[in-house]
Write an enzyme that holds these catalytic residues in place. Structure first.
Site, PDB file in Angstrom:
ATOM      1  N   ALA A 164     -31.195  30.935 -31.502  1.00 21.39           N
ATOM      2  CA  ALA A 164     -31.043  30.939 -32.959  1.00 21.39           C
ATOM      3  C   ALA A 164     -30.004  31.956 -33.417  1.00 21.39           C
ATOM      4  O   ALA A 164     -30.070  32.491 -34.519  1.00 21.39           O
ATOM      5  CB  ALA A 164     -32.394  31.228 -33.608  1.00 21.39           C
ATOM      6  N   ALA A 165     -29.021  32.234 -32.546  1.00 25.53           N
ATOM      7  CA  ALA A 165     -28.070  33.297 -32.862  1.00 25.53           C
ATOM      8  C   ALA A 165     -26.719  32.790 -33.346  1.00 25.53           C
ATOM      9  O   ALA A 165     -25.864  33.573 -33.754  1.00 25.53           O
ATOM     10  CB  ALA A 165     -27.861  34.167 -31.618  1.00 25.53           C
ATOM     11  N   ARG A 187     -19.969  25.015 -39.094  1.00 24.62           N
ATOM     12  CA  ARG A 187     -19.699  23.667 -39.606  1.00 24.62           C
ATOM     13  C   ARG A 187     -20.533  23.335 -40.848  1.00 24.62           C
ATOM     14  O   ARG A 187     -20.242  22.402 -41.575  1.00 24.62           O
ATOM     15  CB  ARG A 187     -19.954  22.630 -38.497  1.00 24.62           C
ATOM     16  CG  ARG A 187     -18.896  22.645 -37.412  1.00 24.62           C
ATOM     17  CD  ARG A 187     -19.331  21.883 -36.167  1.00 24.62           C
ATOM     18  NE  ARG A 187     -20.124  22.717 -35.272  1.00 24.62           N
ATOM     19  CZ  ARG A 187     -20.624  22.321 -34.100  1.00 24.62           C
ATOM     20  NH1 ARG A 187     -20.405  21.074 -33.685  1.00 24.62           N
ATOM     21  NH2 ARG A 187     -21.326  23.127 -33.341  1.00 24.62           N
ATOM     22  N   GLN A 206     -28.567  39.111 -29.829  1.00 25.31           N
ATOM     23  CA  GLN A 206     -27.390  38.800 -29.007  1.00 25.31           C
ATOM     24  C   GLN A 206     -26.296  39.820 -29.321  1.00 25.31           C
ATOM     25  O   GLN A 206     -26.190  40.297 -30.452  1.00 25.31           O
ATOM     26  CB  GLN A 206     -26.899  37.372 -29.276  1.00 25.31           C
ATOM     27  CG  GLN A 206     -25.905  36.893 -28.224  1.00 25.31           C
ATOM     28  CD  GLN A 206     -25.609  35.405 -28.308  1.00 25.31           C
ATOM     29  OE1 GLN A 206     -26.371  34.656 -28.910  1.00 25.31           O
ATOM     30  NE2 GLN A 206     -24.504  34.988 -27.713  1.00 25.31           N
ATOM     31  N   GLU A 249     -18.280  20.378 -22.157  1.00 24.27           N
ATOM     32  CA  GLU A 249     -18.288  20.459 -23.617  1.00 24.27           C
ATOM     33  C   GLU A 249     -17.199  19.583 -24.213  1.00 24.27           C
ATOM     34  O   GLU A 249     -16.131  19.393 -23.604  1.00 24.27           O
ATOM     35  CB  GLU A 249     -18.101  21.914 -24.062  1.00 24.27           C
ATOM     36  CG  GLU A 249     -19.298  22.783 -23.787  1.00 24.27           C
ATOM     37  CD  GLU A 249     -20.567  22.210 -24.410  1.00 24.27           C
ATOM     38  OE1 GLU A 249     -20.660  22.142 -25.647  1.00 24.27           O
ATOM     39  OE2 GLU A 249     -21.467  21.798 -23.658  1.00 24.27           O
ATOM     40  N   GLY A 294     -21.940  18.000 -25.617  1.00 25.90           N
ATOM     41  CA  GLY A 294     -21.539  18.144 -24.226  1.00 25.90           C
ATOM     42  C   GLY A 294     -21.825  16.827 -23.502  1.00 25.90           C
ATOM     43  O   GLY A 294     -22.872  16.211 -23.724  1.00 25.90           O
ATOM     44  N   ASN A 297     -25.688  15.898 -23.540  1.00 26.31           N
ATOM     45  CA  ASN A 297     -26.650  16.965 -23.331  1.00 26.31           C
ATOM     46  C   ASN A 297     -27.369  17.246 -24.645  1.00 26.31           C
ATOM     47  O   ASN A 297     -26.744  17.526 -25.658  1.00 26.31           O
ATOM     48  CB  ASN A 297     -25.879  18.219 -22.874  1.00 26.31           C
ATOM     49  CG  ASN A 297     -26.723  19.472 -22.929  1.00 26.31           C
ATOM     50  OD1 ASN A 297     -27.922  19.425 -22.702  1.00 26.31           O
ATOM     51  ND2 ASN A 297     -26.068  20.591 -23.237  1.00 26.31           N
TER      52      ASN A 297
END
Ligand code: UD1
Ligand code: CA
Length: 476
Positions: free
Chosen positions: A12-13, A18, A78, A161, A146, A176
């Site tokens: 959640a970092a 976008r 993070q 990706e 991805g 993915n």
């Protein structure tokens, strides 16, 4: 029962660029619940032995939500190294070194994935030899995701990706989902080998697949048929698509519980809403927040209820209401506006073009037409005349009006608060009530009517009105 072999990491970092929003991406809502809350609820229901949530962008706002929805989660911040791989690497440091089970990694922006689907994947992983299992699906439009690259034998080779893919890889429809299950030892070994050597200069968790394959380990793909379950929310178009999908599921769920929903396409029901059997929801209606509706109530058409409670058998038509309580068999609308603190008693009525706020309207009392009722209490079986204003604000403070039971107020009254009307009192049409009215009194505040004979003839000679009056006089 807690699953002692399971640890969960919620990612959640990310920044969510976008979405182009001052609200963090994961705090946008669908069905009245934030994107990340859906994921946290799913994580919680799996009862893992360890849960870690990784935050960075707008971390305080995220932590506030996580602490409510998944209080057992350990929060990990993070650092400056970007990417999902870095997030997982740091999360692993918060999982005790003695833990020997599997780590389930969930993208925080995949809200529609349910626990049952995850459980199938977990069980499959546990019964096989793979050191990692990742969820995949095939999409008509795989852009942004991805891609799953398989070898000639069909075995999983790598995830590439979108930004790093060539035309051949871009043509792959299998993607993915961002949901992975790793044996913890294999994950610890491989994340330490991640680099930022890619087009986004991020550590990708997805690179773990190729690293594990290169070391000769088996990685399994768990492909699911219902692609919508794993669609990520990256922009507002995806948010709207997922919200509509979830809403359709919620509406159908209530239909199967005995609620009549006439037009699912124009009906929106938040996740927290509670509806009893034999509620009827008419077209164009939104039932939002913690709204609760009792049996036999008819809501709509064109009605929005936010955090409201509606009693059995009540009808609420073409109404906008927030934090209002509507009694059993009460009637609201059409065209009513109920603001917070409105309580309408059983069998009561709030009618057409009536606005209420912080108002307690007693059992059987009615405010049928064209009125504003603010900061007021009304007793039982009283009737407020058409076009009445409760003038609660003197420009400095708000004051309240108290109306007793069995009161009959005339049309077009103004109650200038603070003021009280006793039980059984009447007021005349057009009255401006500034002083208390004792029980049983009739209050009149309008000057007696005076008719000035011949006024039109004298002041508007030759007008159609004067001619009409003259004709009438000749006839008499
Ligand atoms: C990711 C996957 C992609 C997959 C897709 C599925 C990677 C590199 N790519 O792409 O293969 O198809 O999800 O939806 O993982 N996050 C962090 N720290 C970061 C960056 C992101 O915690 O540094 C979190 C985000 O908050 C989000 C999740 O990880 O919840 C996914 O990040 P996002 O940037 O949306 O990844 P995608 O580009 O969608
Ligand atoms: Ca995403």
């Amino acid at each position: 029962m807690a699953d002692s072999k399971l640890a969960i990491v919620v990612l959640a970092a990310g920044q969510g660029t976008r979405m182009k929003s001052s609200t963090p991406k994961l705090l946008h809502k669908l069905a009245g619940v934030t994107v990340v809350s859906h994921v946290l609820a799913t994580a919680r229901s799996l009862e893992a032995a360890h849960v870690v949530a990784v935050v960075r962008h707008e971390r305080d706002r995220l932590v506030e939500v996580i602490e409510v929805d998944l209080p057992e989660a350990v929060i990990v911040d993070q650092d400056d190294v970007p990417g999902t791989g870095r997030a997982v690497e740091l999360a692993l440091q918060a999982i005790p070194s003695g833990f020997a089970g599997e780590v389930l990694v969930l993208n925080g922006d995949v809200p529609l994935l349910d626990a049952d689907t995850l459980t199938v994947m977990i069980n499959r992983h546990r019964s096989g030899d793979a050191v990692a299992t990742l969820m995949t699906t095939s999409l008509d439009d795989p852009s942004g995701y991805g891609r799953i690259v398989r070898g000639a034998d069909g075995a999983l080779e790598a995830i590439v990706e979108h930004q790093d893919a060539d035309a051949t890889v871009l043509a792959i429809a299998e993607v993915n989902a961002g949901i992975y299950l790793f044996s913890v030892a294999a994950l610890r070994d491989s994340v330490s080998q991640l680099t930022t050597d890619n087009s986004q200069s991020e550590k990708y968790i997805t690179d773990v697949v190729a690293i594990l394959r290169a070391s000769g380990s088996d990685v399994a793909a768990h492909e699911i048929a219902h692609a919508w379950k794993v669609e990520g929310i990256n922009d507002r178009a995806q948010l709207a698509t997922a919200a509509a999908r979830l809403n359709a599921l919620i509406v159908r769920g209530w239909q199967l519980e005995g609620v009549t929903v006439i037009d699912p396409a124009t009906t929106w029901i938040d996740l927290q809403v509670q509806l009893a059997p034999d509620v009827e929801v008419r077209p164009g209606t939104q039932l939002l927040g913690a709204t609760v509706v009792a049996t036999g109530a008819v809501i709509g058409p064109e009605t929005t209820l936010v955090d409201c409670e509606v009693g059995a058998g009540a009808t609420v038509k073409r109404t906008d209401a927030t934090l209002a309580v509507i009694g059993t068999n009460a009637s609201v609308g059409p065209f009513s506006y109920l603001r917070p603190g409105t309580y309408l008693g059983d069998d009561g009525k709030i009618g057409t073009f009536v606005e209420t706020k912080n108002a307690r309207i007693g059992v059987g009392s009615k405010v049928p037409h064209l009125s504003y009722v603010g900061d007021a209490t009304i007793g039982e079986a009283s009737n407020i005349g058409a076009g009445t204003i409760f003038a609660n604000y003197d420009g400095v403070t708000k004051n309240s009006t108290n109306i007793g039971s069995h009161v009959r107020s005339g049309s077009h009254n103004v109650f200038v608060a603070p003021v009280s009307i006793g039980d059984g009192a009447y007021t005349g049409a057009g009255a401006v009530i500034r002083k208390d009215v004792p029980a049983g009194s009739m209050a009149l505040s309008v000057a007696p009517q005076r008719n000035m004979d011949g006024w039109v003839e004298k002041n508007r000679p030759g007008s159609p009105a004067a001619d009409a009056a003259a004709d009438k006089a000749a006839d008499a």
